[in-house]
Design an enzyme around this catalytic site. Structure first.
Site, PDB file in Angstrom:
ATOM      1  N   ALA A   1       0.856  -1.182   0.000  1.00 58.84           N
ATOM      2  CA  ALA A   1       0.000   0.000   0.000  1.00 58.84           C
ATOM      3  C   ALA A   1       0.896   1.238   0.000  1.00 58.84           C
ATOM      4  O   ALA A   1       1.666   1.448   0.931  1.00 58.84           O
ATOM      5  CB  ALA A   1      -0.902  -0.003   1.229  1.00 58.84           C
TER       6      ALA A   1
ATOM      7  N   SER B   1       1.017   5.243  -0.111  1.00 52.14           N
ATOM      8  CA  SER B   1       0.236   6.465   0.073  1.00 52.14           C
ATOM      9  C   SER B   1       0.776   7.635  -0.728  1.00 52.14           C
ATOM     10  O   SER B   1       0.075   8.621  -0.942  1.00 52.14           O
ATOM     11  CB  SER B   1       0.216   6.839   1.554  1.00 52.14           C
ATOM     12  OG  SER B   1       1.514   7.208   1.982  1.00 52.14           O
TER      13      SER B   1
ATOM     14  N   CYS C   1      -9.730   3.397   9.907  1.00 52.36           N
ATOM     15  CA  CYS C   1      -9.247   3.160   8.544  1.00 52.36           C
ATOM     16  C   CYS C   1      -8.398   1.893   8.486  1.00 52.36           C
ATOM     17  O   CYS C   1      -8.521   1.093   7.556  1.00 52.36           O
ATOM     18  CB  CYS C   1      -8.457   4.365   8.060  1.00 52.36           C
ATOM     19  SG  CYS C   1      -7.841   4.210   6.365  1.00 52.36           S
TER      20      CYS C   1
ATOM     21  N   CYS D   1      -6.949  12.983   7.385  1.00 49.39           N
ATOM     22  CA  CYS D   1      -6.661  13.091   5.950  1.00 49.39           C
ATOM     23  C   CYS D   1      -7.830  13.624   5.145  1.00 49.39           C
ATOM     24  O   CYS D   1      -7.637  14.286   4.128  1.00 49.39           O
ATOM     25  CB  CYS D   1      -6.203  11.740   5.403  1.00 49.39           C
ATOM     26  SG  CYS D   1      -7.500  10.475   5.318  1.00 49.39           S
TER      27      CYS D   1
END
Length: 394
Positions: A37, A39, A132, A229
């Site tokens: 993952a 970002s 999240c 975020c």
């Protein structure tokens, strides 16, 4: 937005995927198919690079979590912009791994943003980063990764996984206490931990930036994302006001005396001191803090600092990172993402966890998470439903 060519068809948001998973072994058991993952920041880029350098078959993926992403970041806030996606792609190119973008905006809105708003409306204080991790990165993303034939998901979180000699895994704090993120990973269960990879847990942040420079990653000096975020300007109260609307109510003293009015109880948090808009000072001249938020009658109660002292708490929906706690035990507990550990006695009664603190802690509110530790090992996490405090029962 694209999936892998020729990969098995899977729902776009990762729901309803098979739960049966092959055991993901440690690196010593051979190369793994790893989904990294990315970002767009330095941590996830170095994590992906380390996984590839270790011999794993790595594919990078950027999660598009905003339905209407901004082109550029605002200061150092946010991590879901078009700029971040491009930074992640450039990092993948330097590392030499395939790269894709997955659209999880709808799932993120339902499981994180809507939950965040609902929790504040109910007078609780949620942690969206923890939610999240639980619902997106290690549920939707991991489920989809396994369905597509990957063995593990790799992230740039600062935490360590310890493989036990007799099998099984434990989640531990990172070696860099200033960057440790084990608190927001305390929601991972045993199955999710078996398919997780955190390559940065043994390194400090300064060393990660130096390594990124050596690897030629352009994100080496990119500022970290801060705050929430999906609230790029950092104005949480304004965000909540847009979603919940104005709801005028009373600000009360602990004895019920009206001191002022507010535009929405959701705009306050337990322990808040500034922005109370109280017309007159306390009789003793000392500052007052938010002690209680009641969505039922839309009131905010304020009082002296000692009214914030939490002596004990009740938590629900426990999730265990390994062997579940049984009965009563001694642990340390972390009560906020950047809070200190405190010694506690924790008692599990069915699906309810009762925690007694050795020394009072301040500013603890329903909706936050309590994470239990045994040394550096993460035992598990639960959501605080009630606190026992001096002055104001919650």
């Amino acid at each position: 937005m694209s999936d892998f060519p020729g990969a098995p068809t899977a729902p776009s948001d990762g729901r309803n995927l098979p739960r049966e998973r092959p055991e993901a072994g440690a690196a010593a058991n051979g190369p793994l198919r790893v989904l990294a993952a990315m970002s767009g920041g330095v941590d996830s880029a170095v994590a992906a690079a380390r996984a590839a350098e270790a011999g794993h078959e790595v594919t990078g993926v950027h999660l598009a979590l905003s339905a209407n992403p901004q082109s550029f970041r605002t200061g150092a806030r946010g991590c879901c912009t078009i700029e971040d996606s491009r930074d992640a792609r450039r990092a993948a190119d330097v590392i030499g791994i395939p790269f894709y973008v997955w659209d999880l905006a709808e799932r993120f809105r339902e499981d994180v943003i809507d939950d965040f708003v609902a929790e504040y409306a109910a007078g609780r204080t949620p942690n969206p980063c923890l939610r999240c991790n639980e619902k997106i990165k290690f549920a939707a993303l991991l489920d989809k990764a396994i369905a597509l034939g990957f063995d593990a998901v790799c992230t740039g979180h600062y935490a360590r996984i310890v493989d036990l000699p007799g099998g099984g895994r434990e989640l531990h704090r990172a070696v860099d206490p200033a960057k440790d993120q084990s608190y927001v990973l305390g929601v991972l269960d045993t199955d999710q931990l078996a398919h997780s990879m955190f390559p940065l847990g043994d390194t400090t942040k300064d060393a990660i930036r130096e390594e990124a420079e050596r690897r030629g990653l352009a994100v080496a000096k990119k500022p970290d994302s801060h705050d929430i975020c999906f609230i790029a300007d950092g104005d949480t109260q304004g965000f909540l006001a847009r979603h919940l609307g104005e709801a005028t109510g009373d600000i009360l003293d602990a004895d019920g005396t009206k001191l002022g009015e507010h535009d929405g109880a959701y705009g306050f948090t337990i322990g808040q001191r500034k922005g109370l808009r109280i017309g007159r000072p306390a009789a003793d001249g000392k500052p007052r803090y938010v002690l209680d938020i009641s969505p039922v009658n839309n009131t905010v109660t304020v009082g002296p600092a000692e009214g914030l002292d939490v002596l004990g708490l009740t938590a629900i929906r426990p999730r265990w990172c390994g062997t579940p706690a049984v009965g009563e035990g001694r642990y340390t507990a972390q009560l906020r993402a950047h809070g200190e550990e405190v010694p506690v006695t924790a008692t599990l009664d069915g699906e309810e966890l009762r925690v007694r603190l050795d020394t009072p802690a301040r500013g603890i509110a329903p909706g936050q998470a309590v994470v239990l530790y045994d040394g550096t090992r993460v035992v598990g996490s639960a959501t605080i439903s009630a606190t026992e405090r001096r002055g104001v029962p919650a």
